[in-house]
Design an enzyme around this catalytic site. Structure first.
Site, PDB file in Angstrom:
ATOM      1  N   CYS A 169      -4.796   7.695   9.512  1.00 20.93           N
ATOM      2  CA  CYS A 169      -4.770   7.106  10.852  1.00 20.93           C
ATOM      3  C   CYS A 169      -4.437   8.158  11.899  1.00 20.93           C
ATOM      4  O   CYS A 169      -3.544   8.983  11.698  1.00 20.93           O
ATOM      5  CB  CYS A 169      -3.708   6.012  10.911  1.00 20.93           C
ATOM      6  SG  CYS A 169      -4.212   4.512  10.093  1.00 20.93           S
ATOM      7  N   ASP A 185       5.300   0.623  12.010  1.00 23.84           N
ATOM      8  CA  ASP A 185       4.061   0.002  11.524  1.00 23.84           C
ATOM      9  C   ASP A 185       3.877  -1.435  12.001  1.00 23.84           C
ATOM     10  O   ASP A 185       2.755  -1.939  12.001  1.00 23.84           O
ATOM     11  CB  ASP A 185       4.024   0.031   9.987  1.00 23.84           C
ATOM     12  CG  ASP A 185       3.851   1.438   9.464  1.00 23.84           C
ATOM     13  OD1 ASP A 185       3.510   2.325  10.250  1.00 23.84           O
ATOM     14  OD2 ASP A 185       4.074   1.644   8.254  1.00 23.84           O
ATOM     15  N   ILE A 230       8.377   7.093  16.801  1.00 21.10           N
ATOM     16  CA  ILE A 230       7.969   7.794  15.572  1.00 21.10           C
ATOM     17  C   ILE A 230       6.678   8.583  15.796  1.00 21.10           C
ATOM     18  O   ILE A 230       6.596   9.753  15.446  1.00 21.10           O
ATOM     19  CB  ILE A 230       7.768   6.800  14.395  1.00 21.10           C
ATOM     20  CG1 ILE A 230       9.011   5.911  14.221  1.00 21.10           C
ATOM     21  CG2 ILE A 230       7.434   7.541  13.101  1.00 21.10           C
ATOM     22  CD1 ILE A 230      10.274   6.622  13.822  1.00 21.10           C
ATOM     23  N   LYS A 260       0.844  -1.212   0.000  1.00 21.54           N
ATOM     24  CA  LYS A 260       0.000   0.000   0.000  1.00 21.54           C
ATOM     25  C   LYS A 260       0.872   1.253   0.000  1.00 21.54           C
ATOM     26  O   LYS A 260       0.651   2.175  -0.778  1.00 21.54           O
ATOM     27  CB  LYS A 260      -0.888  -0.011   1.251  1.00 21.54           C
ATOM     28  CG  LYS A 260      -1.497   1.349   1.597  1.00 21.54           C
ATOM     29  CD  LYS A 260      -2.326   1.316   2.855  1.00 21.54           C
ATOM     30  CE  LYS A 260      -1.574   1.517   4.139  1.00 21.54           C
ATOM     31  NZ  LYS A 260      -1.259   2.897   4.517  1.00 21.54           N
ATOM     32  N   ASN A 261       1.868   1.282   0.894  1.00 26.14           N
ATOM     33  CA  ASN A 261       2.641   2.516   1.075  1.00 26.14           C
ATOM     34  C   ASN A 261       3.602   2.786  -0.081  1.00 26.14           C
ATOM     35  O   ASN A 261       4.267   3.819  -0.108  1.00 26.14           O
ATOM     36  CB  ASN A 261       3.386   2.486   2.410  1.00 26.14           C
ATOM     37  CG  ASN A 261       2.412   2.637   3.571  1.00 26.14           C
ATOM     38  OD1 ASN A 261       1.237   2.971   3.364  1.00 26.14           O
ATOM     39  ND2 ASN A 261       2.877   2.373   4.783  1.00 26.14           N
ATOM     40  N   ARG A 266      -4.348   9.651   4.579  1.00 26.09           N
ATOM     41  CA  ARG A 266      -3.176  10.482   4.812  1.00 26.09           C
ATOM     42  C   ARG A 266      -2.367  10.708   3.519  1.00 26.09           C
ATOM     43  O   ARG A 266      -1.845  11.778   3.256  1.00 26.09           O
ATOM     44  CB  ARG A 266      -2.312   9.765   5.866  1.00 26.09           C
ATOM     45  CG  ARG A 266      -0.941  10.309   6.062  1.00 26.09           C
ATOM     46  CD  ARG A 266      -0.951  11.572   6.868  1.00 26.09           C
ATOM     47  NE  ARG A 266       0.379  12.137   6.984  1.00 26.09           N
ATOM     48  CZ  ARG A 266       0.642  13.285   7.573  1.00 26.09           C
ATOM     49  NH1 ARG A 266      -0.312  13.988   8.099  1.00 26.09           N
ATOM     50  NH2 ARG A 266       1.871  13.732   7.634  1.00 26.09           N
ATOM     51  N   ARG A 307       0.106  14.873  13.206  1.00 21.76           N
ATOM     52  CA  ARG A 307       0.827  14.511  11.974  1.00 21.76           C
ATOM     53  C   ARG A 307       0.939  15.756  11.095  1.00 21.76           C
ATOM     54  O   ARG A 307       0.263  15.883  10.077  1.00 21.76           O
ATOM     55  CB  ARG A 307       0.125  13.365  11.261  1.00 21.76           C
ATOM     56  CG  ARG A 307       0.183  12.080  12.062  1.00 21.76           C
ATOM     57  CD  ARG A 307      -0.495  10.926  11.384  1.00 21.76           C
ATOM     58  NE  ARG A 307       0.302  10.352  10.308  1.00 21.76           N
ATOM     59  CZ  ARG A 307      -0.085   9.290   9.604  1.00 21.76           C
ATOM     60  NH1 ARG A 307      -1.231   8.717   9.868  1.00 21.76           N
ATOM     61  NH2 ARG A 307       0.679   8.816   8.646  1.00 21.76           N
ATOM     62  N   PRO A 308       1.816  16.686  11.502  1.00 19.62           N
ATOM     63  CA  PRO A 308       1.927  17.932  10.742  1.00 19.62           C
ATOM     64  C   PRO A 308       2.530  17.690   9.357  1.00 19.62           C
ATOM     65  O   PRO A 308       3.089  16.621   9.101  1.00 19.62           O
ATOM     66  CB  PRO A 308       2.866  18.784  11.599  1.00 19.62           C
ATOM     67  CG  PRO A 308       3.612  17.820  12.451  1.00 19.62           C
ATOM     68  CD  PRO A 308       2.755  16.611  12.627  1.00 19.62           C
ATOM     69  N   ILE A 309       2.411  18.707   8.484  1.00 19.51           N
ATOM     70  CA  ILE A 309       3.028  18.597   7.160  1.00 19.51           C
ATOM     71  C   ILE A 309       3.975  19.773   6.921  1.00 19.51           C
ATOM     72  O   ILE A 309       4.204  20.190   5.803  1.00 19.51           O
ATOM     73  CB  ILE A 309       1.968  18.500   6.034  1.00 19.51           C
ATOM     74  CG1 ILE A 309       0.943  19.641   6.129  1.00 19.51           C
ATOM     75  CG2 ILE A 309       1.270  17.148   6.049  1.00 19.51           C
ATOM     76  CD1 ILE A 309       0.037  19.753   4.903  1.00 19.51           C
ATOM     77  N   ASP A 310       4.485  20.323   8.040  1.00 22.96           N
ATOM     78  CA  ASP A 310       5.343  21.507   7.923  1.00 22.96           C
ATOM     79  C   ASP A 310       6.581  21.244   7.066  1.00 22.96           C
ATOM     80  O   ASP A 310       6.998  22.100   6.281  1.00 22.96           O
ATOM     81  CB  ASP A 310       5.739  22.003   9.326  1.00 22.96           C
ATOM     82  CG  ASP A 310       6.380  20.909  10.163  1.00 22.96           C
ATOM     83  OD1 ASP A 310       5.856  19.771  10.164  1.00 22.96           O
ATOM     84  OD2 ASP A 310       7.411  21.159  10.804  1.00 22.96           O
ATOM     85  N   ARG A 333      -8.144  -0.695   4.943  1.00 16.83           N
ATOM     86  CA  ARG A 333      -7.295   0.303   4.282  1.00 16.83           C
ATOM     87  C   ARG A 333      -5.947  -0.289   3.911  1.00 16.83           C
ATOM     88  O   ARG A 333      -5.268   0.212   3.004  1.00 16.83           O
ATOM     89  CB  ARG A 333      -7.087   1.518   5.199  1.00 16.83           C
ATOM     90  CG  ARG A 333      -8.382   2.293   5.440  1.00 16.83           C
ATOM     91  CD  ARG A 333      -8.135   3.542   6.246  1.00 16.83           C
ATOM     92  NE  ARG A 333      -6.890   4.134   5.819  1.00 16.83           N
ATOM     93  CZ  ARG A 333      -5.954   4.609   6.624  1.00 16.83           C
ATOM     94  NH1 ARG A 333      -6.142   4.590   7.912  1.00 16.83           N
ATOM     95  NH2 ARG A 333      -4.852   5.114   6.133  1.00 16.83           N
TER      96      ARG A 333
END
Ligand code: EPZ
Length: 419
Positions: free
Chosen positions: A116, A306, A328, A22-23, A92, A121-124, A398
């Site tokens: 999830c 994971d 993490i 998936k990832n 995500r 879970r920032p995206i800075d 998912r």
């Protein structure tokens, strides 16, 4: 609404076929947006997140088809560079469409992604890097309006943490940018290498993937290609852990175990025999596992976050004490409540969880709170005495294709039922 009903106690045996990751499939699907020719993606898992990615591609104007495990995408005519909030919220990974759309069209409007809930879970890092590449970003009530008035340009970028998503977004934005991008402290996960390989075969100029510094020289155009998605190491390890926890013996087909090299020794240390062959991994478990002492999750090549919930589920009935340290995500012990309800002895303090192995778990009713917490509950249910019901299995769907059929094929007593 559906749930999984598991009657525990059957040792897993036989063969399990592992599908694509998936990832890896998700960022490659985003990358297909950058290609003016046809993309054919083989070994693509049929997962709800993959269908969500196809909805985004279709919304932007791509023509997509999904037959068995092969996706075909034509991205000649991109007609929209905005992604509606509802589509962004479905997962995500929708955020990697930001880099791809910017690379292809030079502008896009997106919303903050869903996915999830594992803590903040920032995206800075994604946004800072894109700014360095010439992107102006304006925020309007959760919407990000991004434009690159002078086009995207290569830049030297240093990530303060090797974020997987930020590394992917930067690669996607950089392949068609002007000049060279040098990305330092990049994520080194195998899925990054899979994305890089897909992009190279489509015409991109990338080197250093799998190492800390990735170099990307912008090219004028990407053509697209036929590509086979790498095996899903986390799904594969989940099935191996399920076999290990139930005292089973399985052969996992569709992988030679390379992408699991950093975890297989843990299973060996807990008493399993693990043999790798050209196209399979064989695992034979003892009647009772030994504890795995201390596991610290770290960016690749460290122990992957994971698989932490799933290994923890297997360790609940192991002999001895296992200590986990989650480094993490802030909130990645959401499976613990369910496991404790099933009789596990787990003590959490901050980022540390201490698991003292018990002789037996017993069935309970629990809810999946995220993808891997759901997988952990299933693994625990497989070895618990009595019946376990796992609700909210939309999370599991998912990332695991028909998990009940896979496990049933290996001897488990598990069924999907309507609630
Ligand atoms: C990817 O998430 C995976 N998702 C996750 O898999 C996986 O757990 C994670 O990488 C770590 O390996 C996909 O590939 C779709 P990150 P991602 O950016 O990219 C912080 C699963 O179960 N961070 O490497 O979102 C962040 O908060 C899932 O399949 C920032 O602070 O992970 C986290 O603490 C869940 N700012 C850490 O970095 C940023 O801009 C790692 O996140 C970005 C991240």
């Amino acid at each position: 609404m559906q749930k999984l009903v598991i009657k525990g106690g059957n040792a897993l045996w036989g063969e399990i076929l592992l599908r694509g990751a998936k990832n890896s499939a998700l960022p490659i699907l985003a990358a297909s947006l950058l290609c003016s020719g046809e993309t054919v993606l083989e070994n693509c898992p049929r997962l709800t997140d993959v269908f969500a990615a196809l909805r985004i591609l279709t919304h932007t104007g791509c023509r997509c088809s999904f037959e068995e495990h092969t996706v075909t995408i034509h991205a000649e005519n991109i007609v929209r560079s905005e992604i509606p909030e509802q589509l962004m919220q479905e997962m995500r990974s929708s955020i990697v469409f930001l880099g791809a759309l910017l690379g292809r069209t030079g502008a896009c409007q997106v919303y903050y992604p869903g996915g999830c809930e594992l803590g903040p879970r920032p995206i800075d890092m994604h946004l800072d890097a894109l700014s360095k590449m010439g992107v102006c970003i304006q925020r309007h009530e959760g919407r990000l309006d991004c434009t690159a008035p002078c086009g995207l340009k290569g830049a030297r970028i240093h990530l303060r943490f090797p974020s997987v998503g930020a590394t992917e977004n930067i690669m996607l934005a950089a392949v068609l940018a002007k000049g060279e991008t040098v990305l330092c402290n990049a994520a080194r996960e195998p899925e990054i290498c899979d994305l890089a390989e897909f992009l190279r075969r489509s015409g991109a100029c990338i080197s250093g993937d799998g190492e800390s510094t990735i170099r990307i020289k912008g090219v004028k155009k990407l053509g697209g290609c036929a590509y086979r998605v790498m095996p899903d190491r986390i799904a594969g390890l989940t099935y191996l852990c399920a076999a290990a926890a139930t005292g089973g013996t399985i052969r996992l087909r569709g992988t030679n175990g390379t992408e699991m090299e950093n975890v297989l020794p843990v299973l060996e240390q807990s008493g399993c025999r693990v043999d790798r062959a050209e196209d399979s991994v064989y695992l034979h478990a003892p009647k009772r596992l030994k504890s795995c002492f201390r596991l610290k999750t770290m960016p690749h090549p460290g122990f992957p976050t994971d698989i932490q919930p799933v290994i923890m589920a297997a360790m609940t009935t192991a002999e001895g004490t296992s200590v986990f340290e989650e480094n993490i995500f802030e909130n990645r012990y959401r499976h613990v409540d369910g496991l404790v309800q099933m009789g596990a002895d787990i003590c959490v303090s901050g980022r540390t969880a201490v698991v003292s192995g018990v002789k037996e778990l017993y069935g309970a009713h629990a809810a999946a709170t995220d993808l891997r917490s759901g997988a952990a509950l299933v693994v625990a249910g497989l070895c618990a005495a009595g019946t376990t019901e796992v609700r909210q299995i939309c999370h599991i769907d998912r990332g695991y294709e028909k998990i009940e059929e896979v496990l049933k094929g290996a001897g488990a007593d598990i069924a999907r039922v309507q609630q």
